[in-house]
Design an enzyme around this catalytic site. Structure first.
Site, PDB file in Angstrom:
ATOM      1  N   ALA A 119       0.906  -1.284   0.066  1.00  0.00           N
ATOM      2  CA  ALA A 119       0.037   0.018  -0.060  1.00  0.00           C
ATOM      3  C   ALA A 119       0.953   1.327  -0.071  1.00  0.00           C
ATOM      4  CB  ALA A 119      -1.058   0.199   1.175  1.00  0.00           C
ATOM      5  N   VAL A 120       1.476   1.480  -1.311  1.00  0.00           N
ATOM      6  CA  VAL A 120       2.534   2.750  -1.237  1.00  0.00           C
ATOM      7  C   VAL A 120       1.794   3.697  -1.802  1.00  0.00           C
ATOM      8  CG1 VAL A 120       4.612   3.386  -2.260  1.00  0.00           C
ATOM      9  CG2 VAL A 120       4.233   0.919  -1.732  1.00  0.00           C
ATOM     10  N   ASP A 210      -5.739  -3.285  -4.061  1.00  0.00           N
ATOM     11  CA  ASP A 210      -6.719  -2.480  -4.687  1.00  0.00           C
ATOM     12  C   ASP A 210      -7.903  -3.540  -4.804  1.00  0.00           C
ATOM     13  OD1 ASP A 210      -5.422  -3.807  -6.643  1.00  0.00           O
ATOM     14  OD2 ASP A 210      -6.203  -2.355  -8.139  1.00  0.00           O
ATOM     15  N   GLU A 300       4.366  -9.182 -13.357  1.00  0.00           N
ATOM     16  CA  GLU A 300       3.574 -10.223 -13.954  1.00  0.00           C
ATOM     17  C   GLU A 300       3.913 -11.079 -15.149  1.00  0.00           C
ATOM     18  OE1 GLU A 300      -1.196  -9.624 -13.899  1.00  0.00           O
ATOM     19  OE2 GLU A 300      -0.513  -9.063 -16.012  1.00  0.00           O
TER      20      GLU A 300
END
Ligand code: 5GW
Ligand code: MN
Length: 351
Positions: A119-120, A210, A300
């Site tokens: 959570a940056v 998110d 990814e």
């Protein structure tokens, strides 16, 4: 007339033989309990502890005593989806597993589930809902340690957690370039696992912040190496997957190669397996960067390359990472975890 001496000798040798026989059968029963117990001994009420080999907890599933559950079938079940990969890993869909049975098997193992979430910057705003819904749906009843990596520790929300569940906050430097945060994600996961490795029977899941939980995500997802099929591509031909297509990148997958397109937003497995993955992806990411190449979808892409070579032992269906904006397809009977709709301009630092 009976010779007392010879009678004593016979008795003593019989005794010795008896003792030897007993010792032998005892040690035998320790290594191979099943074969040495007569069926009469195995009544439902007195399962011997010797029934369950101490080692077996590591290598196969031990069913809890007397658990009542629906009879399984090999001829009836879901027919609208594929539930096993060509390399014989289960693909987890609603309706193919029994949550009560699985929890009964995994709870006594006393394992801890580690979850990492980054959570940056502005992404801290997603953390509250993530944590609150994890409390309702993610490994309920298990020991869960959630590691939050953030540059804004003061903004980490207070969320009441059930006993056995803990939140750990780790400080990371702020960064204007997402590529830097992204690059460091695998490194920080690698370092965290190195600290946790003494407990190598535990599991870890690395999740996007998110997103929110809407349904059970539990013991059915446990496996050595676990990947989630991406909700955007699971019906597509592999030639259309957004793999890295430049051979100069270490994330390269050629047309005609690859299995599924997996999410960077959720993956996991046993500590040592995810350690290997994080270490490899980080190494390849950094080696690419030295040659000024960044894979199409950053980590990814590297994850997809890794999972193509190292086949996951369990594949999670898109129930495990849906997207809120996407209408549900008929095969999606439940959405367990889903990415929220976000305003990119508002939350992301300038490129
Ligand atoms: C991501 C993209 C561009 C710029 C910044 C970010 C970013 C991601 C950020 O500023 N802060 C941050 O904590 N992240 C973490 O990386 C979040 O855990 C986020 O869920 C994860 C992946 O980034 P996402 O969610 O924006 O990527 P998509 O592919 O799910 O949209
Ligand atoms: Mn995301």
């Amino acid at each position: 007339m009976i010779n007392v001496k010879s009678l004593t000798a016979v008795l003593v040798s019989a005794l010795i033989l008896g003792v030897l026989y007993l010792c032998n059968s005892l040690s035998y029963s320790r290594t191979s309990p099943q074969q040495n117990i007569t069926p009469n001994n195995i009544t439902p009420k007195n399962r011997l502890s010797a029934d369950v080999n101490a080692m077996s907890n590591e290598v196969h599933l031990v069913a809890p005593d007397h658990l009542q559950y629906e009879q399984p079938s090999i001829v009836q079940g879901r027919t609208d989806v594929v539930t096993v990969t060509p390399w014989m890993a289960p693909i987890v869909w609603e309706g193919i597993f029994n949550p009560v049975l699985l929890d009964g098997i995994y709870k006594p193992k006393n394992i801890t589930i580690i979850a990492t979430v980054f959570a940056v910057g502005n992404y801290i705003r997603f953390l509250k809902k993530f944590l609150e819904t994890a409390e309702q749906h993610f490994f309920v009843g298990f020991k869960v340690h959630i590691y939050v990596f953030t540059d804004r520790p003061n903004e980490v929300p207070q969320v009441t957690m059930a006993s056995g569940r803990q939140l750990m906050v780790r400080l990371v430097p702020s960064s204007k370039r997402w590529q830097e945060i992204s690059a460091r994600r695998m490194e920080l996961i690698q370092i965290l696992i190195e600290e946790q490795l003494p407990n190598n029977r535990n599991y870890i899941f690395c999740l996007d912040v998110d997103s929110e939980f809407h349904g059970r995500w539990g013991s059915e997802s446990l496996g050595g190496l676990v990947a989630v099929t991406h909700p955007g591509y699971y019906r597509d031909a592999r030639s259309n997957f957004p793999y890295e297509r430049r051979p100069s990148s270490r994330a390269y997958i050629a047309p005609g190669e690859g299995d599924f397109y997996y999410c960077g937003g959720a993956f996991g497995g046993l500590l040592q397996e995810v350690h290997q993955l994080a270490k490899t992806c980080r190494h390849n990411f950094e080696a690419d960067a030295k040659e000024d190449i960044e894979a199409a979808w950053q980590e990814e892409s590297h994850l997809n390359r890794y999972m193509w070579i190292n086949k996951p032992s369990k594949v999670l269906s898109p129930e495990y990472l849906w997207q809120d904006f996407k209408p549900r397809n008929p095969e999606i009977h439940i959405v367990r975890f889903s990415g929220v709709v976000k305003n990119y301009a508002e939350i992301r630092p300038n490129p």
